[in-house]
Structures are given as C-alpha cells and as structure tokens.
Design a protein around this motif. Structure first.
Motif, PDB file in Angstrom:
ATOM      1  N   VAL A 186       0.822  -1.215   0.000  1.00  0.00           N
ATOM      2  CA  VAL A 186       0.000   0.000   0.000  1.00  0.00           C
ATOM      3  C   VAL A 186       0.857   1.267   0.000  1.00  0.00           C
ATOM      4  O   VAL A 186       0.337   2.377   0.169  1.00  0.00           O
ATOM      5  CB  VAL A 186      -0.973   0.021   1.203  1.00  0.00           C
ATOM      6  N   GLY A 187       2.185   1.111  -0.193  1.00  0.00           N
ATOM      7  CA  GLY A 187       3.057   2.269  -0.364  1.00  0.00           C
ATOM      8  C   GLY A 187       3.347   3.059   0.884  1.00  0.00           C
ATOM      9  O   GLY A 187       3.543   4.280   0.819  1.00  0.00           O
ATOM     10  N   LEU A 188       3.407   2.388   2.038  1.00  0.00           N
ATOM     11  CA  LEU A 188       3.624   3.115   3.295  1.00  0.00           C
ATOM     12  C   LEU A 188       4.877   2.666   4.042  1.00  0.00           C
ATOM     13  O   LEU A 188       5.012   2.927   5.233  1.00  0.00           O
ATOM     14  CB  LEU A 188       2.399   2.952   4.209  1.00  0.00           C
ATOM     15  N   ARG A 227      -2.249   4.064  -7.420  1.00  0.00           N
ATOM     16  CA  ARG A 227      -3.469   3.407  -7.891  1.00  0.00           C
ATOM     17  C   ARG A 227      -3.119   2.240  -8.806  1.00  0.00           C
ATOM     18  O   ARG A 227      -3.668   1.137  -8.666  1.00  0.00           O
ATOM     19  CB  ARG A 227      -4.363   4.404  -8.623  1.00  0.00           C
ATOM     20  N   ALA A 228      -2.207   2.469  -9.737  1.00  0.00           N
ATOM     21  CA  ALA A 228      -1.814   1.402 -10.667  1.00  0.00           C
ATOM     22  C   ALA A 228      -1.171   0.243  -9.920  1.00  0.00           C
ATOM     23  O   ALA A 228      -1.436  -0.932 -10.217  1.00  0.00           O
ATOM     24  CB  ALA A 228      -0.861   1.957 -11.721  1.00  0.00           C
ATOM     25  N   GLU A 229      -0.337   0.551  -8.931  1.00  0.00           N
ATOM     26  CA  GLU A 229       0.331  -0.498  -8.163  1.00  0.00           C
ATOM     27  C   GLU A 229      -0.678  -1.320  -7.359  1.00  0.00           C
ATOM     28  O   GLU A 229      -0.550  -2.547  -7.244  1.00  0.00           O
ATOM     29  CB  GLU A 229       1.381   0.115  -7.241  1.00  0.00           C
ATOM     30  N   LEU A 230      -1.687  -0.639  -6.799  1.00  0.00           N
ATOM     31  CA  LEU A 230      -2.698  -1.356  -6.031  1.00  0.00           C
ATOM     32  C   LEU A 230      -3.507  -2.302  -6.922  1.00  0.00           C
ATOM     33  O   LEU A 230      -3.792  -3.435  -6.537  1.00  0.00           O
ATOM     34  CB  LEU A 230      -3.629  -0.372  -5.327  1.00  0.00           C
ATOM     35  N   TRP A 231      -3.858  -1.836  -8.113  1.00  0.00           N
ATOM     36  CA  TRP A 231      -4.607  -2.704  -9.016  1.00  0.00           C
ATOM     37  C   TRP A 231      -3.770  -3.912  -9.437  1.00  0.00           C
ATOM     38  O   TRP A 231      -4.293  -5.023  -9.601  1.00  0.00           O
ATOM     39  CB  TRP A 231      -5.089  -1.926 -10.237  1.00  0.00           C
ATOM     40  N   GLU A 232      -2.461  -3.724  -9.579  1.00  0.00           N
ATOM     41  CA  GLU A 232      -1.586  -4.864  -9.866  1.00  0.00           C
ATOM     42  C   GLU A 232      -1.601  -5.855  -8.700  1.00  0.00           C
ATOM     43  O   GLU A 232      -1.616  -7.073  -8.895  1.00  0.00           O
ATOM     44  CB  GLU A 232      -0.157  -4.377 -10.129  1.00  0.00           C
ATOM     45  N   HIS A 233      -1.616  -5.302  -7.479  1.00  0.00           N
ATOM     46  CA  HIS A 233      -1.657  -6.164  -6.296  1.00  0.00           C
ATOM     47  C   HIS A 233      -2.986  -6.909  -6.229  1.00  0.00           C
ATOM     48  O   HIS A 233      -3.019  -8.107  -5.893  1.00  0.00           O
ATOM     49  CB  HIS A 233      -1.456  -5.329  -5.036  1.00  0.00           C
ATOM     50  N   PHE A 234      -4.081  -6.227  -6.558  1.00  0.00           N
ATOM     51  CA  PHE A 234      -5.387  -6.892  -6.576  1.00  0.00           C
ATOM     52  C   PHE A 234      -5.383  -8.062  -7.562  1.00  0.00           C
ATOM     53  O   PHE A 234      -5.913  -9.136  -7.277  1.00  0.00           O
ATOM     54  CB  PHE A 234      -6.486  -5.907  -6.955  1.00  0.00           C
ATOM     55  N   ALA A 264      -6.045 -12.097  -6.821  1.00  0.00           N
ATOM     56  CA  ALA A 264      -7.031 -12.914  -7.535  1.00  0.00           C
ATOM     57  C   ALA A 264      -6.379 -14.141  -8.159  1.00  0.00           C
ATOM     58  O   ALA A 264      -6.944 -15.239  -8.139  1.00  0.00           O
ATOM     59  CB  ALA A 264      -7.731 -12.071  -8.598  1.00  0.00           C
ATOM     60  N   ALA A 265      -5.187 -13.956  -8.715  1.00  0.00           N
ATOM     61  CA  ALA A 265      -4.469 -15.078  -9.322  1.00  0.00           C
ATOM     62  C   ALA A 265      -4.144 -16.159  -8.292  1.00  0.00           C
ATOM     63  O   ALA A 265      -4.049 -17.341  -8.631  1.00  0.00           O
ATOM     64  CB  ALA A 265      -3.189 -14.575  -9.982  1.00  0.00           C
ATOM     65  N   ALA A 266      -4.008 -15.737  -7.016  1.00  0.00           N
ATOM     66  CA  ALA A 266      -3.718 -16.689  -5.940  1.00  0.00           C
ATOM     67  C   ALA A 266      -4.987 -17.276  -5.336  1.00  0.00           C
ATOM     68  O   ALA A 266      -4.908 -18.087  -4.407  1.00  0.00           O
ATOM     69  CB  ALA A 266      -2.894 -16.004  -4.853  1.00  0.00           C
ATOM     70  N   GLY A 267      -6.167 -16.851  -5.851  1.00  0.00           N
ATOM     71  CA  GLY A 267      -7.417 -17.458  -5.401  1.00  0.00           C
ATOM     72  C   GLY A 267      -8.369 -16.561  -4.645  1.00  0.00           C
ATOM     73  O   GLY A 267      -9.505 -16.958  -4.371  1.00  0.00           O
ATOM     74  N   THR A 268      -7.947 -15.354  -4.287  1.00  0.00           N
ATOM     75  CA  THR A 268      -8.828 -14.428  -3.575  1.00  0.00           C
ATOM     76  C   THR A 268      -9.862 -13.844  -4.537  1.00  0.00           C
ATOM     77  O   THR A 268      -9.543 -13.537  -5.687  1.00  0.00           O
ATOM     78  CB  THR A 268      -8.022 -13.282  -2.938  1.00  0.00           C
ATOM     79  N   THR A 269     -11.077 -13.682  -4.070  1.00  0.00           N
ATOM     80  CA  THR A 269     -12.119 -13.015  -4.850  1.00  0.00           C
ATOM     81  C   THR A 269     -12.223 -11.576  -4.372  1.00  0.00           C
ATOM     82  O   THR A 269     -12.335 -11.326  -3.169  1.00  0.00           O
ATOM     83  CB  THR A 269     -13.478 -13.703  -4.661  1.00  0.00           C
ATOM     84  N   ALA A 278      -6.905  -4.972   6.172  1.00  0.00           N
ATOM     85  CA  ALA A 278      -7.742  -6.013   5.563  1.00  0.00           C
ATOM     86  C   ALA A 278      -6.909  -6.980   4.734  1.00  0.00           C
ATOM     87  O   ALA A 278      -7.114  -8.196   4.779  1.00  0.00           O
ATOM     88  CB  ALA A 278      -8.820  -5.369   4.693  1.00  0.00           C
ATOM     89  N   LEU A 279      -5.953  -6.449   3.991  1.00  0.00           N
ATOM     90  CA  LEU A 279      -5.133  -7.298   3.117  1.00  0.00           C
ATOM     91  C   LEU A 279      -4.286  -8.292   3.901  1.00  0.00           C
ATOM     92  O   LEU A 279      -4.083  -9.426   3.454  1.00  0.00           O
ATOM     93  CB  LEU A 279      -4.221  -6.424   2.250  1.00  0.00           C
ATOM     94  N   VAL A 280      -3.793  -7.879   5.053  1.00  0.00           N
ATOM     95  CA  VAL A 280      -2.861  -8.736   5.796  1.00  0.00           C
ATOM     96  C   VAL A 280      -3.539 -10.017   6.279  1.00  0.00           C
ATOM     97  O   VAL A 280      -2.868 -11.029   6.502  1.00  0.00           O
ATOM     98  CB  VAL A 280      -2.246  -7.963   6.986  1.00  0.00           C
ATOM     99  N   ALA A 281      -4.854  -9.992   6.406  1.00  0.00           N
ATOM    100  CA  ALA A 281      -5.578 -11.184   6.847  1.00  0.00           C
ATOM    101  C   ALA A 281      -5.649 -12.249   5.759  1.00  0.00           C
ATOM    102  O   ALA A 281      -5.998 -13.393   6.033  1.00  0.00           O
ATOM    103  CB  ALA A 281      -6.991 -10.805   7.282  1.00  0.00           C
ATOM    104  N   GLN A 282      -5.348 -11.857   4.504  1.00  0.00           N
ATOM    105  CA  GLN A 282      -5.415 -12.772   3.364  1.00  0.00           C
ATOM    106  C   GLN A 282      -6.765 -13.489   3.301  1.00  0.00           C
ATOM    107  O   GLN A 282      -6.828 -14.726   3.283  1.00  0.00           O
ATOM    108  CB  GLN A 282      -4.258 -13.777   3.431  1.00  0.00           C
ATOM    109  N   PRO A 283      -7.864 -12.719   3.273  1.00  0.00           N
ATOM    110  CA  PRO A 283      -9.198 -13.336   3.248  1.00  0.00           C
ATOM    111  C   PRO A 283      -9.484 -13.998   1.914  1.00  0.00           C
ATOM    112  O   PRO A 283      -8.866 -13.682   0.902  1.00  0.00           O
ATOM    113  CB  PRO A 283     -10.124 -12.139   3.484  1.00  0.00           C
ATOM    114  N   GLU A 284     -10.460 -14.894   1.909  1.00  0.00           N
ATOM    115  CA  GLU A 284     -10.884 -15.541   0.671  1.00  0.00           C
ATOM    116  C   GLU A 284     -11.699 -14.590  -0.196  1.00  0.00           C
ATOM    117  O   GLU A 284     -11.684 -14.689  -1.426  1.00  0.00           O
ATOM    118  CB  GLU A 284     -11.730 -16.779   0.994  1.00  0.00           C
TER     119      GLU A 284
END
Length: 248
Positions: A124-126, A172-179, A183-188, A150-156
C-alpha cells in the motif's frame, strides 16, 4: 437487468435482492453471481446503491427480501468472519497506534507473521511511514492503512469500497496490480469505484443505476454491446438505453 447464473464455483450469489433505506428503494431485484478468484468492479454514480450492496454482502445491512450467499454460507454467518475482509470508505484504524502496530494487530487476529505485515505495508506504499502514528497521517494515508489491515488477513473474499480515492496515479496502478495478484492466488475481490478508467483492471463489471443492476459484463463486452470504445461513454449509453426501456 443482466446477471450471471449461480453456480457452485461462485464466491458471491445474490438472488432477487431488495433493500429499502429511509423508506425508499435502495436496491431493486438484484440477481448476480461472482466466480471465485476474480476481480469484479462495482461501478456507478454516487447514490446508486454500491455501498448498500456491499453492506448486504458483508452482512451488515437489513434486507427487505432476497438472498445473499457467500462462499456457500448466508451473508452474516459467524463462520464467514475470518474468511471475508471489508474496507469501508471511512478509515477504520486505531489512531493512537503506528501503522506497523495497526497492521500487526490485525495480522495477529488471523495468525499472520511479521513477513506478511511488512509485505502488506509495502503493497500500500507506506513503508517509509511504518513508525508514524495513524493519527498523524493524511486522509489518503489513513485509507491505505485500513486497506493494509484487511489485506494482511489474506481473506478468501475481499470487499473494497472505493479503495483508490485520493491516491496518486502511480499508487493506484500499483494497487490494481496487487489486486490482480491476489485474484491469481485465489482471492475473490469486489471493488467499488465511480471512476470508469479503473474498469479495465477488472475481469467483470457490475453496473448499477438507481439501485438496479444494468449489466454484469466484461469491459470488452460492454464496449461491444454499446459500440463505444470509451467505457464511460459505454456506461452512459447503457443508462440511456435503460431509461428508454423503463418509459411507460
């Protein structure tokens, strides 16, 4: 309205959902299914029902009728609490704690280690603000801390209500890459936005207007359907088509 059919592979299944807020309809006969391991954009103007729909999904909104099922269980079920992450528009952090301590606290609730804390803060760039108190941060930075918690919990399932508001284009672009990597790892992921240029980062789009689901389509399908190359123009074309269709 267009919706996908429900299936066992869906992370979110909604059937004929109706919600009233303040005596007025907020969501009208919404039916949809979102596959697991995808990034879906929830788009529409302010007041169209995006936040209400997200509240229904995470189980904090009273519904008038219809069903909402997440990961095979009814929305709001206790068993879902560790499987779903929700980031609201208003930052939800402890202002007297540092960024690192905020993220560490949420990581500890889900059994995540220090590596996950550091990686999430970087995402998240911090990283350069790790030891700053949350109460000393700007509004945009606070939003990023909430996202990290929220991200650190690695929710489904991760539900994000306009997470990129107030961020610079690079972040913004970096966050969308992270999203996308999540998703590629299985998160919705279900990500709301009123910025149409973010729509191309999504595999599918939910387009809301006045509480109604106008379309549930991939970005390119929306362009093809409306014969518009620009997604904002495509959405406006869809709205005009809908307005004509509902006239008496």
């Amino acid at each position: 309205m267009t919706g996908t059919s429900a299936s066992s592979s869906a992370a979110i299944e909604i059937h004929e959902l109706n919600v009233r807020r303040g005596g007025a309809p907020a969501l009208r006969d919404v039916t949809l299914a979102i596959p697991r391991g995808t990034v879906t954009g929830l788009l529409g103007p302010s007041g169209c029902g995006k936040t209400t729909l997200m509240r229904c999904i995470v189980g904090t909104q009273i519904v008038e009728s219809g069903t909402v099922t997440l990961l095979g269980r009814p929305a709001g079920a206790a068993a879902l609490r560790r499987r779903i992450g929700y980031v609201t528009q208003a930052p939800s952090v402890y202002l007297d704690l540092t960024i690192r301590d905020n993220v560490r606290y949420f990581a500890s609730l889900y059994g995540r280690g220090n590596d996950a804390v550091a990686d999430t803060i970087e995402a998240v760039g911090l990283t350069t603000h790790t030891h700053h108190r949350a109460g000393d941060l700007s509004g945009g930075q606070l939003g990023r801390v909430s996202l990290a918690c929220a991200l650190v919990a690695q929710p489904e399932l991760l539900v994000l209500d306009e997470p990129t508001v107030g961020l610079d284009p690079v972040l913004r672009a970096e966050l969308w890459e992270h999203f996308a990597s999540l998703a590629a790892a299985g998160t919705t992921l279900l990500v709301s936005s009123h910025v149409m240029d973010e729509a191309d980062h999504c595999e599918n789009l939910l387009l809301l207007r006045d509480g109604r689901l106008l379309a549930h389509v991939p970005p390119d399908e929306l362009r093809r359907r409306t014969d518009k190359a620009n997604l904002e123009e495509a959405f406006l074309s869809l709205i005009r088509e809908h307005q004509v269709g509902v006239q008496p």
